[in-house]
Design a protein around this motif. Sequence first.
Motif, PDB file in Angstrom:
ATOM      1  N   LEU A 187       0.823  -1.214   0.000  1.00 23.58           N
ATOM      2  CA  LEU A 187       0.000   0.000   0.000  1.00 23.58           C
ATOM      3  C   LEU A 187       0.862   1.271   0.000  1.00 23.58           C
ATOM      4  O   LEU A 187       2.006   1.257   0.438  1.00 23.58           O
ATOM      5  N   ARG A 188       0.273   2.357  -0.473  1.00 25.80           N
ATOM      6  CA  ARG A 188       0.950   3.652  -0.364  1.00 25.80           C
ATOM      7  C   ARG A 188       0.978   4.054   1.118  1.00 25.80           C
ATOM      8  O   ARG A 188      -0.050   3.945   1.804  1.00 25.80           O
ATOM      9  N   PRO A 189       2.089   4.546   1.622  1.00 27.54           N
ATOM     10  CA  PRO A 189       2.125   4.987   3.022  1.00 27.54           C
ATOM     11  C   PRO A 189       1.075   6.056   3.337  1.00 27.54           C
ATOM     12  O   PRO A 189       0.596   6.152   4.462  1.00 27.54           O
ATOM     13  N   GLU A 194      -7.994   2.677   7.453  1.00 25.92           N
ATOM     14  CA  GLU A 194      -9.386   2.373   7.106  1.00 25.92           C
ATOM     15  C   GLU A 194      -9.548   2.181   5.592  1.00 25.92           C
ATOM     16  O   GLU A 194     -10.149   1.202   5.133  1.00 25.92           O
ATOM     17  N   ASP A 195      -8.978   3.100   4.821  1.00 30.35           N
ATOM     18  CA  ASP A 195      -9.081   3.000   3.357  1.00 30.35           C
ATOM     19  C   ASP A 195      -8.265   1.813   2.829  1.00 30.35           C
ATOM     20  O   ASP A 195      -8.669   1.157   1.866  1.00 30.35           O
ATOM     21  N   GLY A 196      -7.138   1.542   3.469  1.00 31.08           N
ATOM     22  CA  GLY A 196      -6.312   0.404   3.068  1.00 31.08           C
ATOM     23  C   GLY A 196      -7.049  -0.911   3.287  1.00 31.08           C
ATOM     24  O   GLY A 196      -7.028  -1.798   2.426  1.00 31.08           O
ATOM     25  N   GLN A 197      -7.718  -1.028   4.434  1.00 33.04           N
ATOM     26  CA  GLN A 197      -8.487  -2.243   4.731  1.00 33.04           C
ATOM     27  C   GLN A 197      -9.639  -2.412   3.738  1.00 33.04           C
ATOM     28  O   GLN A 197      -9.909  -3.505   3.248  1.00 33.04           O
ATOM     29  N   GLN A 198     -10.298  -1.307   3.435  1.00 33.07           N
ATOM     30  CA  GLN A 198     -11.401  -1.328   2.476  1.00 33.07           C
ATOM     31  C   GLN A 198     -10.916  -1.775   1.090  1.00 33.07           C
ATOM     32  O   GLN A 198     -11.571  -2.557   0.400  1.00 33.07           O
ATOM     33  N   ASP A 214     -12.264 -19.024  -0.498  1.00 29.34           N
ATOM     34  CA  ASP A 214     -12.474 -18.144   0.658  1.00 29.34           C
ATOM     35  C   ASP A 214     -11.248 -17.265   0.838  1.00 29.34           C
ATOM     36  O   ASP A 214     -10.183 -17.545   0.305  1.00 29.34           O
ATOM     37  N   PHE A 215     -11.422 -16.209   1.646  1.00 32.92           N
ATOM     38  CA  PHE A 215     -10.268 -15.335   1.922  1.00 32.92           C
ATOM     39  C   PHE A 215     -10.322 -14.775   3.323  1.00 32.92           C
ATOM     40  O   PHE A 215     -11.381 -14.668   3.938  1.00 32.92           O
ATOM     41  N   ASP A 216      -9.123 -14.443   3.821  1.00 32.57           N
ATOM     42  CA  ASP A 216      -8.937 -13.675   5.066  1.00 32.57           C
ATOM     43  C   ASP A 216      -8.041 -12.500   4.730  1.00 32.57           C
ATOM     44  O   ASP A 216      -7.087 -12.661   3.967  1.00 32.57           O
ATOM     45  N   THR A 217      -8.336 -11.339   5.304  1.00 33.41           N
ATOM     46  CA  THR A 217      -7.492 -10.164   5.050  1.00 33.41           C
ATOM     47  C   THR A 217      -6.935  -9.610   6.363  1.00 33.41           C
ATOM     48  O   THR A 217      -7.582  -9.680   7.399  1.00 33.41           O
ATOM     49  N   THR A 218      -5.725  -9.083   6.277  1.00 35.79           N
ATOM     50  CA  THR A 218      -5.088  -8.428   7.415  1.00 35.79           C
ATOM     51  C   THR A 218      -4.310  -7.219   6.928  1.00 35.79           C
ATOM     52  O   THR A 218      -3.656  -7.303   5.878  1.00 35.79           O
ATOM     53  N   LEU A 219      -4.395  -6.129   7.664  1.00 39.56           N
ATOM     54  CA  LEU A 219      -3.569  -4.963   7.360  1.00 39.56           C
ATOM     55  C   LEU A 219      -2.479  -4.879   8.419  1.00 39.56           C
ATOM     56  O   LEU A 219      -2.763  -4.925   9.615  1.00 39.56           O
ATOM     57  N   ILE A 220      -1.233  -4.789   7.988  1.00 45.02           N
ATOM     58  CA  ILE A 220      -0.108  -4.743   8.910  1.00 45.02           C
ATOM     59  C   ILE A 220       0.613  -3.409   8.767  1.00 45.02           C
ATOM     60  O   ILE A 220       0.925  -2.981   7.654  1.00 45.02           O
ATOM     61  N   GLY A 221       0.853  -2.745   9.898  1.00 46.49           N
ATOM     62  CA  GLY A 221       1.560  -1.468   9.858  1.00 46.49           C
ATOM     63  C   GLY A 221       0.807  -0.387  10.610  1.00 46.49           C
ATOM     64  O   GLY A 221      -0.308  -0.577  11.029  1.00 46.49           O
TER      65      GLY A 221
END
Length: 221
Positions: A187-189, A194-198, A214-221
Amino acid sequence: MIVKLDDSIVKIEPSFKIGIIHYTKIVVTSSPQMLKGRLQLFQEQLFFELDDKAVTDFDGIKEWRALWKKFGADPNRYRPSMEAMYRRIAKQNYITPMHSAVDLNNFFSMQYEIPMGIYDVEKILGEITLTIGKEETKYSGLNGRDNKLHNILTLQDNLGPFGSPFVDSVRTAVSENTTNALQVVFLRPSISKEDGQQLINSMATMFTQIHGGDFDTTLIG
């Protein structure tokens, strides 16, 4: 899957973040006509846009080039993957379809102006760490070359480096036999959490519309 960010990355860029999407029970095939059509149309429109606009004027590319320099790499020599695609399109050397997973990954990368990678989970061993490549960090890449990754962000498992926002390795490449995949969204820093997760949820939804599973998502940072 466990994915960690090396502390050195956040020290250099406190706003750094990545999206992780883990897909299971997917079916990878040759791309459906709808995806091939969208990929071709996007590239044709981008080609005309590049008549009036330099590759380095695109916000995502500009931001990632600046990030590249922060980590100590030369973006004129080792370009972020989506910038390399944009430069190909500027020469009307369009990206040709490979299979549904890679084609959709490339489409997302070009559309959102960010590097992305997709990897076969069965070819990954142990925990994954995103770190900054050292002088000896290298692997055989999908570009057909041995790639040195000094000062370039690199995904590593227990067997060594296997992916980066520059070029991915042959070892963990997704194929039409892949049923379990990991997509890494660099992702762009500047994007909010919230927008990154979306964004990653939206990508994962579209991916499973084409591939099932199926999928699982995680945002790290």
